[in-house]
Design a protein around this motif. Structure first.
Motif, PDB file in Angstrom:
ATOM      1  N   GLU A  97      31.746  25.886  42.876  1.00 51.11           N
ATOM      2  CA  GLU A  97      31.606  27.352  42.983  1.00 51.11           C
ATOM      3  C   GLU A  97      32.791  27.883  43.715  1.00 51.11           C
ATOM      4  N   VAL A  98      33.193  27.206  44.637  1.00 55.04           N
ATOM      5  CA  VAL A  98      34.638  27.886  45.189  1.00 55.04           C
ATOM      6  C   VAL A  98      35.721  27.885  44.196  1.00 55.04           C
ATOM      7  N   HIS A  99      35.850  26.908  43.429  1.00 55.88           N
ATOM      8  CA  HIS A  99      36.787  27.008  42.228  1.00 55.88           C
ATOM      9  C   HIS A  99      36.559  28.211  41.309  1.00 55.88           C
ATOM     10  N   ALA A 100      35.421  28.105  41.076  1.00 59.84           N
ATOM     11  CA  ALA A 100      34.751  29.050  40.122  1.00 59.84           C
ATOM     12  C   ALA A 100      35.534  30.635  40.498  1.00 59.84           C
ATOM     13  N   MET A 101      35.018  30.676  41.678  1.00 66.49           N
ATOM     14  CA  MET A 101      35.367  32.105  42.484  1.00 66.49           C
ATOM     15  C   MET A 101      36.962  32.239  42.642  1.00 66.49           C
ATOM     16  N   ILE A 102      37.445  31.274  42.639  1.00 63.30           N
ATOM     17  CA  ILE A 102      39.288  31.423  43.075  1.00 63.30           C
ATOM     18  C   ILE A 102      39.630  31.981  41.338  1.00 63.30           C
ATOM     19  N   GLU A 103      39.143  31.249  40.429  1.00 59.01           N
ATOM     20  CA  GLU A 103      39.427  31.699  38.865  1.00 59.01           C
ATOM     21  C   GLU A 103      39.081  33.131  38.559  1.00 59.01           C
ATOM     22  N   ARG A 104      38.056  33.486  39.274  1.00 62.65           N
ATOM     23  CA  ARG A 104      37.517  34.906  38.861  1.00 62.65           C
ATOM     24  C   ARG A 104      38.381  35.819  39.431  1.00 62.65           C
ATOM     25  N   GLU A 105      39.484  35.668  40.373  1.00 68.52           N
ATOM     26  CA  GLU A 105      40.188  36.404  41.176  1.00 68.52           C
ATOM     27  C   GLU A 105      40.914  37.305  40.132  1.00 68.52           C
ATOM     28  N   PHE A 106      41.320  36.766  38.936  1.00 63.85           N
ATOM     29  CA  PHE A 106      42.172  37.552  37.932  1.00 63.85           C
ATOM     30  C   PHE A 106      41.366  38.548  37.500  1.00 63.85           C
ATOM     31  N   ARG A 107      39.875  38.512  37.235  1.00 64.81           N
ATOM     32  CA  ARG A 107      39.196  39.716  36.749  1.00 64.81           C
ATOM     33  C   ARG A 107      39.266  40.842  37.743  1.00 64.81           C
ATOM     34  N   VAL A 108      39.341  40.651  38.935  1.00 60.94           N
ATOM     35  CA  VAL A 108      39.511  41.807  39.824  1.00 60.94           C
ATOM     36  C   VAL A 108      40.901  42.455  39.711  1.00 60.94           C
ATOM     37  N   ASN A 109      41.888  41.404  39.534  1.00 61.18           N
ATOM     38  CA  ASN A 109      43.363  41.938  39.512  1.00 61.18           C
ATOM     39  C   ASN A 109      43.317  42.883  37.903  1.00 61.18           C
ATOM     40  N   ILE A 110      42.677  42.270  37.152  1.00 57.05           N
ATOM     41  CA  ILE A 110      42.944  42.970  35.857  1.00 57.05           C
ATOM     42  C   ILE A 110      42.247  44.495  36.060  1.00 57.05           C
ATOM     43  N   LEU A 111      41.079  44.654  36.423  1.00 55.31           N
ATOM     44  CA  LEU A 111      40.556  45.613  37.004  1.00 55.31           C
ATOM     45  C   LEU A 111      41.287  46.787  37.665  1.00 55.31           C
ATOM     46  N   GLU A 112      41.980  46.176  38.648  1.00 58.21           N
ATOM     47  CA  GLU A 112      42.825  46.901  39.596  1.00 58.21           C
ATOM     48  C   GLU A 112      43.868  47.504  38.565  1.00 58.21           C
ATOM     49  N   LYS A 113      44.833  46.813  37.885  1.00 54.95           N
ATOM     50  CA  LYS A 113      45.786  47.407  36.960  1.00 54.95           C
ATOM     51  C   LYS A 113      45.107  48.466  36.040  1.00 54.95           C
ATOM     52  N   LYS A 114      43.796  47.981  35.469  1.00 55.83           N
ATOM     53  CA  LYS A 114      43.169  48.968  34.374  1.00 55.83           C
ATOM     54  C   LYS A 114      42.868  50.349  35.206  1.00 55.83           C
ATOM     55  N   ILE A 115      42.322  50.274  36.286  1.00 54.91           N
ATOM     56  CA  ILE A 115      42.012  51.546  36.952  1.00 54.91           C
ATOM     57  C   ILE A 115      43.144  52.341  37.210  1.00 54.91           C
ATOM     58  N   ASP A 116      44.350  51.669  37.775  1.00 59.12           N
ATOM     59  CA  ASP A 116      45.563  52.210  38.129  1.00 59.12           C
ATOM     60  C   ASP A 116      46.352  53.055  36.906  1.00 59.12           C
ATOM     61  N   VAL A 176      33.900  42.535  43.434  1.00 58.57           N
ATOM     62  CA  VAL A 176      34.385  42.114  44.784  1.00 58.57           C
ATOM     63  C   VAL A 176      33.250  41.678  45.700  1.00 58.57           C
ATOM     64  N   PHE A 177      32.155  42.501  45.783  1.00 57.05           N
ATOM     65  CA  PHE A 177      30.787  42.015  46.285  1.00 57.05           C
ATOM     66  C   PHE A 177      30.501  40.746  45.986  1.00 57.05           C
ATOM     67  N   GLU A 178      30.217  40.511  44.718  1.00 55.69           N
ATOM     68  CA  GLU A 178      29.849  39.074  44.384  1.00 55.69           C
ATOM     69  C   GLU A 178      30.720  38.013  45.002  1.00 55.69           C
ATOM     70  N   GLN A 179      32.065  38.389  44.744  1.00 55.12           N
ATOM     71  CA  GLN A 179      33.038  37.325  45.025  1.00 55.12           C
ATOM     72  C   GLN A 179      32.954  37.074  46.573  1.00 55.12           C
ATOM     73  N   ILE A 180      32.662  38.187  47.467  1.00 54.19           N
ATOM     74  CA  ILE A 180      32.453  37.885  48.875  1.00 54.19           C
ATOM     75  C   ILE A 180      31.402  36.963  49.142  1.00 54.19           C
ATOM     76  N   GLN A 181      30.007  37.435  48.646  1.00 53.00           N
ATOM     77  CA  GLN A 181      28.809  36.542  48.576  1.00 53.00           C
ATOM     78  C   GLN A 181      29.186  35.307  48.106  1.00 53.00           C
ATOM     79  N   LYS A 182      29.766  35.190  47.086  1.00 57.89           N
ATOM     80  CA  LYS A 182      29.854  33.686  46.715  1.00 57.89           C
ATOM     81  C   LYS A 182      31.043  32.830  47.903  1.00 57.89           C
ATOM     82  N   ALA A 183      31.812  33.647  48.181  1.00 61.05           N
ATOM     83  CA  ALA A 183      32.962  33.092  49.152  1.00 61.05           C
ATOM     84  C   ALA A 183      32.111  32.482  50.342  1.00 61.05           C
ATOM     85  N   ILE A 184      31.230  33.331  51.155  1.00 61.41           N
ATOM     86  CA  ILE A 184      30.287  32.851  52.061  1.00 61.41           C
ATOM     87  C   ILE A 184      29.130  31.722  51.746  1.00 61.41           C
TER      88      ILE A 184
END
Lengths: 230, 297
Positions: A49-68, A31-39
């Protein structure tokens, strides 16, 4: 692994808590990397890079489900109590905040895609506001990552005492108002800058929530919504 | 009229007005170290049924209970937890002088039941044990009929004037123990022919038939399956409206589920007493924390 998560007679429980802790750190770093890239990409107008960042969103979502899923498994198998229960509840709350931080980063990226192709009047003064607030938010998040690694109660408390970003956010808003008053044509661009600043301010709030959860995990003190704490 | 919110901070109630901010916890408790054996938490209650002061138990040279002071409140369920050999069962047995039957066992200190010293020489243990009933780990029905198991106590204590009154006591006790519907048609059947869970409830019916003030339970569910355990726990919840219940259990989850307060024992010391929800979410003593989270034991 901080010693407050280990030492169980059932060694596998240590491993399960350690695994959860590592996953949370992994998600926070991502998430930190995502924020840095966004800025960065907002300031550089790097659409790739903006589009690459948007595409990486799913990785965070997958981690969220995995941790839950890991959290539910530990709750079902171990019936944790006391500091273990607080740790797991803390991790569970952190996941939600991290996912929302990622959403804010992606929101910044979407604003970037929206304004730059049609409106190329990049304003350096206004971008400086993003630089200031973005730096503050990233500094807080970097500190939160360290606090999460060590589950350091003192550092978490120290972080929450000062909030420079709130003050700086209000100052930025005042400056941006002045820009608009000087040139009404900058209205649309300014609004988008304000939206980005608001997202960064939200990111800072979520990051501070993580520090609050660490305090709860370690000491049992629930200091959420405590006005006189900060 | 302003809305008043009841907010609880570290077990202390504080009323805060609608417009007031939520106050920070005044003091973060520090974890008490493993070496410190002073009891932490409040051992006294405002409405005690039993009060214990500096109770010590020795089995010969072995100091099994060390200066334990603890109240058991009216209509309260208090759970006693701790590793094997920590003295929780010994302490429980002090409360109705069951330790009198053990050679070389000496009990000192003061234990009061409704203000009366139970170790006083003038106290007869038979009526005392009627007032402080006990349910054991292994169900131990008499080798008699179900009816006789329950009727025995009221009969010898002279609690019923005639047969009709005795029957009424038996029926009420079996109903209160949640057993009546299952055995009402076979009261002549032997108590030992019932299932483990039913036998344990029969023992509870036997205990409440003599109208005790306190029920002591020494691991009452350890030999039962989860369904029978759930029935007994439900029953405890109902019984606590009339009785005080002290339960010794090795199941932390059972202690958390059924009790209002929990006491943690370690090597004869009473280490920590507190509200069950507090003790299981934020224990004060390191030993309590280590034990309930499974870090030793």
């Amino acid at each position: 692994m901080p010693d407050r998560l280990e030492g169980h007679t059932f060694r596998r429980f240590d491993g399960e808590l350690d695994h959860l802790h590592v996953e949370i750190l992994e998600m926070t770093t991502l998430v930190f990397e995502q924020i840095q890239k966004a800025i960065e990409s907002f300031q550089s107008q790097d659409q790739k890079e903006v589009h690459a960042m948007i595409e990486r969103e799913f990785r965070v979502n997958i981690l969220e489900k995995k941790i839950d899923s890991s959290i539910i498994e530990v709750l079902a198998k171990r019936g944790p109590v006391a500091r273990d229960l607080r740790a797991i509840m803390g991790f569970s709350k952190m996941v939600t905040d991290l996912e929302r931080m990622n959403d804010e980063a992606v929101r910044i990226a979407h604003i970037s895609t929206k304004i730059y192709p049609e409106d190329n009047n990049r304003d350096t003064d206004m971008l400086r506001e993003i630089d200031i607030i973005g730096n503050l938010a990233c500094t807080v998040l970097q500190e939160v990552i360290e606090i999460l690694k060590t589950l350091d109660l003192k550092r978490a408390r120290k972080l929450l005492i000062h909030n420079d970003l709130d003050e700086e956010f209000n100052t930025s808003l005042r400056r941006l108002t002045t820009y608009v008053l000087e040139d009404a044509l900058k209205m649309k661009y300014t609004i988008n800058i304000i939206l980005v600043l608001k997202s960064l301010e939200r990111i800072d709030n979520h990051a501070r929530n993580l520090a609050e959860y660490v305090i709860y995990m370690v000491s049992g003190d629930d200091i959420r919504h405590v006005e006189d704490y900060r | 009229m302003s809305l008043v919110i009841e907010k609880q901070w570290n077990g202390q109630n504080a009323q805060i007005g609608e417009r007031e901010s939520i106050r920070a916890p005044e003091q973060t408790h520090t974890i008490v170290s493993r070496e410190d054996r002073q009891t932490v938490g409040i051992t006294a209650v405002s409405n005690p049924r039993i009060r214990c002061f500096d109770v010590n138990v020795h089995y010969g040279n072995k100091h099994a209970i060390k200066n334990v002071s603890l109240d058991i409140g009216r209509n309260e369920i208090i759970a006693m937890i701790g590793p094997s050999g920590c003295g929780k069962s010994t302490f429980l047995r002090c409360l109705n002088r069951m330790n009198d039957t053990i050679d070389h066992c000496t009990v000192t200190g003061k234990i009061e039941l409704d203000g009366e010293d139970i170790n006083d020489k003038s106290i007869d243990v038979v009526p005392l044990r009627a007032r402080v009933g006990m349910v054991f780990q292994k169900p131990n029905p008499f080798p008699k009929s179900i009816y006789e198991n329950v009727a025995f106590g009221p009969r010898i204590h002279g609690l019923a004037k005639d047969k009709t009154e005795l029957e009424a006591i038996v029926v009420t006790s079996l109903q209160r123990a949640g057993l009546w519907n299952e055995i009402k048609d076979c009261l002549d059947q032997s108590g030992t022919s019932l299932s483990g869970g039913q036998q344990q409830r029969l023992c509870i019916a036997r205990a409440i038939a003599i109208n005790p003030e306190v029920i002591l339970m020494d691991e009452p569910c350890s030999a039962l399956d989860p369904i029978a355990t759930a029935v007994i726990e439900d029953l405890m919840n109902e019984l606590c409206s009339d009785y005080s219940i002290a339960i010794v259990t090795h199941s932390m989850q059972q202690a958390a589920r059924v009790s209002h307060r929990t006491a943690y024992f370690h090597l004869g010391d009473l280490i920590e007493v507190g509200k069950t929800e507090q003790l299981f979410t934020n224990p004060i003593h390191q030993l309590t924390s280590d034990y309930i989270t499974g870090r030793f034991g």
